[in-house]
Write an enzyme that holds these catalytic residues in place. Sequence first.
Site, short mmCIF file in Angstrom:
data_model
loop_
_atom_site.label_atom_id
_atom_site.label_comp_id
_atom_site.label_asym_id
_atom_site.label_seq_id
_atom_site.Cartn_x
_atom_site.Cartn_y
_atom_site.Cartn_z
N ASP A 100 -6.01 -5.34 5.96
CA ASP A 100 -7.14 -4.74 5.25
C ASP A 100 -8.19 -5.81 4.97
OD1 ASP A 100 -8.63 -2.89 3.95
OD2 ASP A 100 -7.39 -2.77 2.15
N LYS A 138 2.35 -14.28 5.75
CA LYS A 138 2.55 -15.25 4.69
C LYS A 138 4.05 -15.54 4.61
CE LYS A 138 0.56 -17.73 1.53
NZ LYS A 138 -0.32 -18.84 1.89
N ASP A 183 -3.61 -17.17 5.62
CA ASP A 183 -4.78 -17.79 4.97
C ASP A 183 -5.52 -18.69 5.98
OD1 ASP A 183 -2.28 -18.87 4.62
OD2 ASP A 183 -2.78 -20.07 2.88
N TYR A 195 0.81 -1.22 0.00
CA TYR A 195 0.00 0.00 0.00
C TYR A 195 0.85 1.27 0.00
CZ TYR A 195 -4.16 -2.83 0.76
OH TYR A 195 -5.18 -3.75 0.63
#
Length: 477
Positions: free
Chosen positions: A233, A176, A209, A129
Amino acid sequence: MASSHTVTLIEGDGIGPEVVGATRTIIEATGVKITWEMCEAGAEVFKKGLSTGVPQETIDAIIRNKVALKGPLETPVGFGEKSANVTLRKLFDTYGNIRPIQEMPGVPTPYTGRNIDLVIVRENVEDLYAGIEHMQTPGTAQCLKLISRKGCEKITRLAFEFARAEGRKAVQCATKANIMKLTEGLMKRTFEEVAKDYPDIHSSHIIVDNCAHQMVKQPEQFDVIVTTNMNGDILSDLGSALIGGLGFAPGANMGDNFAIFEAVHGSAPKYAGQNTINPTAVLLSGVMMLRHLQEFEAADHIEQALFRTLAVDKILTRDAGGTASTRQFTDAIVRNLGKEFPGYQKRAYKPLKLPNVSNAPDFVKPRTRSVCGIDVFIESSSSPTDLGTSLETAIAGTSFTLKGISCRGVKVYPASPLAPDPTDLFRCRFMGNSSDVGDAQISALLDRLKPHHRWTHLEKLHIFDGVPAFSKDHGED
Ligand code: NAD
């Protein structure tokens, strides 16, 4: 606390004036002494031709007051390229976005009765971002995912400090890191180091995830989740859906010197001015602001009055399945101020201690460093084998050898039997024959390549403290 506060108030666009107006009415009804400094930002400012959407007077007011409560800001298409929301977060370096997700008594959802009460602490200024994007070739786009050790340390410390301030017991870090070992991995490693300073809080890591899966399956297991910007987000919007929707999801943007409180939702323009929308998300952002101002009693009173309105009086706005107008809902909360909500669990709130992380630019200093090679990204329509052969010829006699070529992270040269579908951009890895490759050698290598190939991007292959500081391709030895 009886002192008075001055807060910058930005009504915002669309439903903003209604939700912010309702919040102001309720906060004032608690008797807390706040002087509101009304400021502009958003659509009307863009329309006047200011491309940031945030006038200097608004910036000056936040610098003065240090605390702002804001309604949602629209980013109108055709005026100014950047979101005024993001501009505000970046200008005031509010690096931590705190988003509580709490079951609302009386609001029916598939999770009713399961006591969801978690908080997402989202890094707010770096990661993808930061918006550093390039078309490397006409056919391949790139977005740089920059994750800093300093950024990770600040956000993970903020998460632990927030847990302490709210009397929470556990912080989980969602990354991740299994795939992005350097960027997301830096967050994981930093979290694990920082956790040692907070032995009173249980800490663990979860792959992001699986975190999303677990949030849907068993959301009540979570307490505080700290995560990188994009993960946060997505997880926080997922979270708001568990408790009845965006009308119930508050947020706080926290920095070293400034705090900006706002709902997760946007300006919902189609509902503007209809007196039907739900002001709870901004109201709960106001509750977070009151705790930041150490007005703990007023914050508890508002929460209890809200819960009574929803669960005892059963007054709900349309988004929650009710028929109350925004005004009727607001008036009911004001009437309920001072009344207790049965079973209200009062947290032992303490003031949030903001982490004190060094601002020195050389915050991380390796003991040793060297450059062992270079990745050159080349735009080419040749086959990988033709490109490889041509590069080998071009660099003959230099101090580099071609280690291999990859396309979208998969090795394509030397060729493997399973040839992946190539695109127009190849990463060509050249290893230096010396222990520390200098800039002059790199320039000489590029001079050899330029007559034959169009290069688009370079990356030095560093070794910090004896550890290679770059990833390998899938299939690379
Ligand atoms: P949105 O959040 O404004 O609205 C999506 C839907 O959520 C609405 O149609 C409505 O059904 C529901 N909703 C949202 N807030 C609600 C409330 N308080 N009460 C009841 N229902 C509510 O998202 P969008 O339509 O994608 O965005 C509209 C504008 O808002 C865009 O210009 C966008 O850029 C901006 N935006 C601003 C912020 C911010 O200021 N922080 C955040 C998100 C979007």
